[in-house]
Design a protein around this motif. Sequence first.
Motif, mmCIF file in Angstrom:
data_model
loop_
_atom_site.group_PDB
_atom_site.id
_atom_site.type_symbol
_atom_site.label_atom_id
_atom_site.label_comp_id
_atom_site.label_asym_id
_atom_site.label_seq_id
_atom_site.Cartn_x
_atom_site.Cartn_y
_atom_site.Cartn_z
ATOM 1 N N TYR A 82 9.790 -0.761 10.840
ATOM 2 C CA TYR A 82 8.733 -1.765 10.935
ATOM 3 C C TYR A 82 8.154 -1.780 12.336
ATOM 4 O O TYR A 82 8.763 -1.285 13.296
ATOM 5 C CB TYR A 82 9.255 -3.155 10.553
ATOM 6 C CG TYR A 82 10.241 -3.780 11.516
ATOM 7 C CD1 TYR A 82 9.791 -4.565 12.590
ATOM 8 C CD2 TYR A 82 11.613 -3.611 11.363
ATOM 9 C CE1 TYR A 82 10.685 -5.152 13.467
ATOM 10 C CE2 TYR A 82 12.513 -4.197 12.228
ATOM 11 C CZ TYR A 82 12.047 -4.967 13.283
ATOM 12 O OH TYR A 82 12.936 -5.536 14.159
ATOM 13 N N LYS A 96 3.998 0.429 2.327
ATOM 14 C CA LYS A 96 3.972 -0.409 3.515
ATOM 15 C C LYS A 96 3.309 -1.725 3.174
ATOM 16 O O LYS A 96 2.505 -1.809 2.236
ATOM 17 C CB LYS A 96 3.237 0.277 4.668
ATOM 18 C CG LYS A 96 1.756 0.535 4.421
ATOM 19 C CD LYS A 96 1.112 1.205 5.638
ATOM 20 C CE LYS A 96 -0.377 1.460 5.420
ATOM 21 N NZ LYS A 96 -1.004 2.105 6.595
ATOM 22 N N VAL A 97 3.664 -2.767 3.925
ATOM 23 C CA VAL A 97 3.120 -4.093 3.662
ATOM 24 C C VAL A 97 3.134 -4.893 4.949
ATOM 25 O O VAL A 97 4.060 -4.766 5.764
ATOM 26 C CB VAL A 97 3.932 -4.810 2.559
ATOM 27 C CG1 VAL A 97 5.388 -4.968 2.957
ATOM 28 C CG2 VAL A 97 3.325 -6.159 2.212
ATOM 29 N N HIS A 98 2.098 -5.706 5.167
ATOM 30 C CA HIS A 98 2.069 -6.634 6.294
ATOM 31 C C HIS A 98 2.786 -7.902 5.862
ATOM 32 O O HIS A 98 2.305 -8.622 4.981
ATOM 33 C CB HIS A 98 0.635 -6.936 6.713
ATOM 34 C CG HIS A 98 0.533 -7.628 8.043
ATOM 35 N ND1 HIS A 98 0.884 -8.947 8.219
ATOM 36 C CD2 HIS A 98 0.152 -7.161 9.269
ATOM 37 C CE1 HIS A 98 0.699 -9.282 9.480
ATOM 38 N NE2 HIS A 98 0.254 -8.203 10.142
ATOM 39 N N GLU A 109 4.158 -4.986 10.249
ATOM 40 C CA GLU A 109 4.079 -4.114 9.079
ATOM 41 C C GLU A 109 5.437 -3.461 8.824
ATOM 42 O O GLU A 109 6.047 -2.904 9.742
ATOM 43 C CB GLU A 109 3.007 -3.050 9.299
ATOM 44 C CG GLU A 109 2.617 -2.291 8.050
ATOM 45 C CD GLU A 109 1.406 -1.404 8.293
ATOM 46 O OE1 GLU A 109 0.323 -1.722 7.765
ATOM 47 O OE2 GLU A 109 1.538 -0.408 9.032
ATOM 48 N N ASN A 132 5.130 -11.361 11.754
ATOM 49 C CA ASN A 132 3.817 -10.765 11.958
ATOM 50 C C ASN A 132 3.995 -9.285 12.279
ATOM 51 O O ASN A 132 4.269 -8.906 13.415
ATOM 52 C CB ASN A 132 3.077 -11.472 13.098
ATOM 53 C CG ASN A 132 1.670 -10.964 13.280
ATOM 54 O OD1 ASN A 132 1.066 -10.469 12.334
ATOM 55 N ND2 ASN A 132 1.155 -11.060 14.491
ATOM 56 N N HIS A 178 7.751 -0.766 6.364
ATOM 57 C CA HIS A 178 7.719 0.361 5.436
ATOM 58 C C HIS A 178 9.002 0.344 4.598
ATOM 59 O O HIS A 178 10.098 0.192 5.141
ATOM 60 C CB HIS A 178 7.612 1.689 6.187
ATOM 61 C CG HIS A 178 6.250 1.950 6.755
ATOM 62 N ND1 HIS A 178 5.703 1.180 7.774
ATOM 63 C CD2 HIS A 178 5.317 2.893 6.445
ATOM 64 C CE1 HIS A 178 4.492 1.651 8.077
ATOM 65 N NE2 HIS A 178 4.240 2.690 7.276
ATOM 66 N N GLU A 223 0.859 -1.182 0.000
ATOM 67 C CA GLU A 223 0.000 0.000 0.000
ATOM 68 C C GLU A 223 0.897 1.233 0.000
ATOM 69 O O GLU A 223 1.815 1.350 0.804
ATOM 70 C CB GLU A 223 -0.905 -0.002 1.230
ATOM 71 C CG GLU A 223 -1.802 1.216 1.343
ATOM 72 C CD GLU A 223 -2.622 1.214 2.619
ATOM 73 O OE1 GLU A 223 -3.165 2.284 2.964
ATOM 74 O OE2 GLU A 223 -2.714 0.153 3.273
ATOM 75 N N GLN A 264 0.738 -11.320 6.104
ATOM 76 C CA GLN A 264 -0.354 -11.434 5.142
ATOM 77 C C GLN A 264 0.175 -11.572 3.711
ATOM 78 O O GLN A 264 -0.465 -12.201 2.862
ATOM 79 C CB GLN A 264 -1.263 -10.217 5.260
ATOM 80 C CG GLN A 264 -2.000 -10.124 6.592
ATOM 81 C CD GLN A 264 -2.813 -8.854 6.734
ATOM 82 O OE1 GLN A 264 -2.862 -8.018 5.818
ATOM 83 N NE2 GLN A 264 -3.447 -8.681 7.878
#
Length: 233
Positions: free
Chosen positions: A30, A11-13, A76, A74, A78, A3, A16
């Motif tokens: 992060y 950013k990304v999880h 997020e 687990n 950046h 995203e 997921q």
Amino acid sequence: MFEKVNSKVVKVHAGQAGGVVARTGAMLFYQGDISFSPHQIPGASQLGGMGGLMGMAGRMMTGEHERTMLAQGNGEVHYGFAGLEVHVVHMQPGATLRVEASRLLANTAGLQSSVVSVAGSGGQGGRGGGLMGALRGAAAGVLTGQGLFTTQLSGQGAAVLLGHGGFIELQVGGPNPVVVDPQAFVAAYGNVQTELKAAMSWRDAVGRGSGEAMQLHCVGQGVVYVQASEEKL
């Protein structure tokens, strides 16, 4: 998936996304329980391990490749790099993304990745691969600023591109090719074939190193991503 936070950061999880592969130094910060480990694109190590002239060509190829890190866990993460603009490509099964190694910021770990010789994948006017093809690709790379090889991604997931000054998406299709300055070329997505052609004699081209001397012809069906600059990353 990825995203955009702004024009220069995504950013990304990691959990997921099933893990994230990114160029070394791209992680900004992060949150959560994240671990990082070195990552190697399949095939890159074998290219540098050959002997003689083939090994030299392989080392030339792998030397251009950016080192990458795998983020898992687990939380997020950046990503950004050198204040460059970012663009997210959402990939679908059956399509491929070929991107200059220096212009790939990150991708989801589930994508299949490999190192593809420009000379061996139709990128040098069909003149063939192997050692001579690799050396011809190196000569063209010196003139154009384009790397000797690209990173190829396939499967379902997402990738993040880097570029100077933003991106232009060019639709490829129809009878006429899309002609791109190799120094402005970032990536091609879909079923796109590229061919590097001399727009003038090699004698005239030596020392110019511009898209006016060498041009990248793109045909097939898909999208070509061009940065709004000829500056090399």
